[in-house]
Scaffold this motif. Structure first.
Motif, PDB file in Angstrom:
ATOM      1  N   TYR A   1       0.824  -1.221   0.000  1.00 60.58           N
ATOM      2  CA  TYR A   1       0.000   0.000   0.000  1.00 60.58           C
ATOM      3  C   TYR A   1       0.855   1.267   0.000  1.00 60.58           C
ATOM      4  N   GLY A   2       1.861   1.262  -0.848  1.00 61.43           N
ATOM      5  CA  GLY A   2       2.687   2.448  -1.050  1.00 61.43           C
ATOM      6  C   GLY A   2       3.132   2.491  -2.497  1.00 61.43           C
ATOM      7  N   VAL A   3       3.299   3.681  -3.022  1.00 64.72           N
ATOM      8  CA  VAL A   3       3.744   3.830  -4.409  1.00 64.72           C
ATOM      9  C   VAL A   3       5.263   3.812  -4.444  1.00 64.72           C
ATOM     10  N   LYS A   4       5.809   2.933  -5.240  1.00 65.71           N
ATOM     11  CA  LYS A   4       7.256   2.779  -5.344  1.00 65.71           C
ATOM     12  C   LYS A   4       7.921   4.088  -5.769  1.00 65.71           C
ATOM     13  N   ASP A   5       9.041   4.382  -5.147  1.00 61.08           N
ATOM     14  CA  ASP A   5       9.873   5.555  -5.459  1.00 61.08           C
ATOM     15  C   ASP A   5       9.249   6.874  -4.986  1.00 61.08           C
ATOM     16  N   VAL A   6       8.144   6.824  -4.250  1.00 61.96           N
ATOM     17  CA  VAL A   6       7.594   8.025  -3.616  1.00 61.96           C
ATOM     18  C   VAL A   6       8.013   7.977  -2.152  1.00 61.96           C
TER      19      VAL A   6
ATOM     20  N   ALA B   1       5.816   9.230   3.041  1.00 59.62           N
ATOM     21  CA  ALA B   1       4.928   8.137   3.437  1.00 59.62           C
ATOM     22  C   ALA B   1       3.453   8.505   3.284  1.00 59.62           C
ATOM     23  N   ARG B   2       3.111   9.725   3.669  1.00 58.02           N
ATOM     24  CA  ARG B   2       1.712  10.145   3.571  1.00 58.02           C
ATOM     25  C   ARG B   2       1.256  10.161   2.110  1.00 58.02           C
ATOM     26  N   LEU B   3       2.090  10.728   1.241  1.00 56.29           N
ATOM     27  CA  LEU B   3       1.741  10.813  -0.176  1.00 56.29           C
ATOM     28  C   LEU B   3       1.734   9.434  -0.825  1.00 56.29           C
ATOM     29  N   SER B   4       2.727   8.609  -0.485  1.00 53.21           N
ATOM     30  CA  SER B   4       2.825   7.278  -1.069  1.00 53.21           C
ATOM     31  C   SER B   4       1.617   6.424  -0.725  1.00 53.21           C
ATOM     32  N   GLY B   5       1.251   6.405   0.557  1.00 52.61           N
ATOM     33  CA  GLY B   5       0.099   5.614   0.974  1.00 52.61           C
ATOM     34  C   GLY B   5      -1.203   6.161   0.429  1.00 52.61           C
TER      35      GLY B   5
END
Length: 354
Positions: free
Chosen positions: A299-304, A307-311
């Protein structure tokens, strides 16, 4: 309660996959009777909403969290057959895109989290409605109880699967007591979320709640000193569109997955905690998820890096993918209805309250 690869041996995982495939096949056929042109898109939304709320782990005990399973909610809102399909879509996308729940255990997860929860909850829900007053409040009360019971029932079903195919030697009594105990606590959260959601929908559009169909009390008129059933008036004009409900539900799902999920509990969920405490997680040690390299894994975007933005981005992408795939599946299922079934549905549809 996403079961990872390695908890259950291969033969039982395959057998569970066969059971799950059979349940999905039966549900595809049954959903044809539950879905129409209005409810097919709503079923896709229900799947997306469940995906979003499953990201919101809530604390239930020291070091343990829980999250919505969703079988009861889906079954009550869109019907038990469609409900099983909703959970199946969610679990498939979670496993493939987010590395959540083992792929070899997908059949176990669909059976335990989807089939058991939907069947147990809907059967109990309908049974309660036969004894409760025929009021909207009864639907909410029955939803609460049905959702509450469905979670420990799902935990008990997992223990049964583990008894047959568990990869570690842990006393079943220990596993059963721990699993059912913690999942009864999680069931309270499930019940609150389910009752609140069903209550919110039924307050604005009771005609869209599958479980509330047929609960209207017939109007009585006094004729010649006797009470008789009044003939329902035929309401001319188009059926109200569910568009506002759909848009509102989608916005809520995006907010929950994209923003609120950042504040979810980071503690292990009930199954993870019990497995670690009782030692039956050893079967999964060293096993990397088949989609661990997915750009959305965990549940995270790779290379972002944020943590808040990635999730948040992962949650939004998940909601979008779920609503697209779910709606596509349900529209196709609805379109498979024969012309005679469509005509029969149109003949029996009752005008909604105004």
């Amino acid at each position: 309660m996403h079961v990872p690869d390695g908890f259950i041996n291969a033969p039982v995982s395959v057998a569970a996959g066969v059971v799950a495939a059979g349940a999905v096949a039966v549900s595809l056929k049954g959903a044809r009777r539950e879905l129409d042109e209005r409810t097919a898109p709503l079923a896709g939304l229900v799947a997306a909403f469940i995906f979003a709320v499953q990201m919101l782990n809530f604390p239930v005990a020291a070091g343990t969290s829980g999250h919505l399973l969703g079988g009861a909610l889906a079954a009550i809102l869109v019907g038990p057959f469609t409900g099983v399909l909703c959970i199946s879509v969610v679990l498939l996308l979670q496993g493939v895109l987010f590395a959540d729940g083992g792929l070899t255990a997908l059949g176990v997860n669909i059976t335990v989290m989807g089939v058991v929860t939907a069947v147990v909850a809907y059967a109990l829900f309908r049974g309660l409605l036969t004894v409760l007053p025929k009021k909207r409040r009864s639907v909410t009360v029955a939803s609460f109880v049905a959702a509450l019971v469905s979670v420990p029932a799902s935990a008990a079903a997992f223990v049964l699967v583990y008894a047959v195919g568990g990869t570690t030697d842990v006393p079943l009594g220990t596993v059963f007591t721990a699993m059912v105990g913690v999942h009864t606590l999680i069931g309270l959260g499930e019940a609150a979320i389910t009752a609140a959601t069903v209550g919110a929908v039924i307050a604005v559009r009771p005609d869209l709640v599958h479980g509330a169909r047929g609960l209207a009390t017939p109007l009585k008129l006094r004729v010649g000193g006797e009470l008789v059933d009044a003939q329902p008036a035929v309401i001319e004009g188009p059926v109200r569109s569910p568009r506002k409900v759909w848009i509102g539900g989608l916005v809520a799902s995006l907010i929950l997955a994209g923003f609120v999920s950042f504040y979810a509990s980071a503690s292990p969920d009930g199954l993870e905690k019990v497995a670690a405490d009782k030692g039956f997680d050893k079967g999964a040690e060293g096993k990397e998820h088949a989609t661990a390299d997915s750009p959305l894994a965990d549940y995270g975007v790779k290379d972002v890096d944020n943590a808040r933005l990635s999730g948040g981005l992962a949650g939004v992408i998940g909601v979008g993918a779920t609503v697209l795939v779910g709606t596509g599946v349900f529209v196709v299922v609805r379109k498979r209805r024969t012309s005679s079934e469509t005509a029969a549905s149109a003949d029996t549809r009752t005008p909604e309250a105004v």
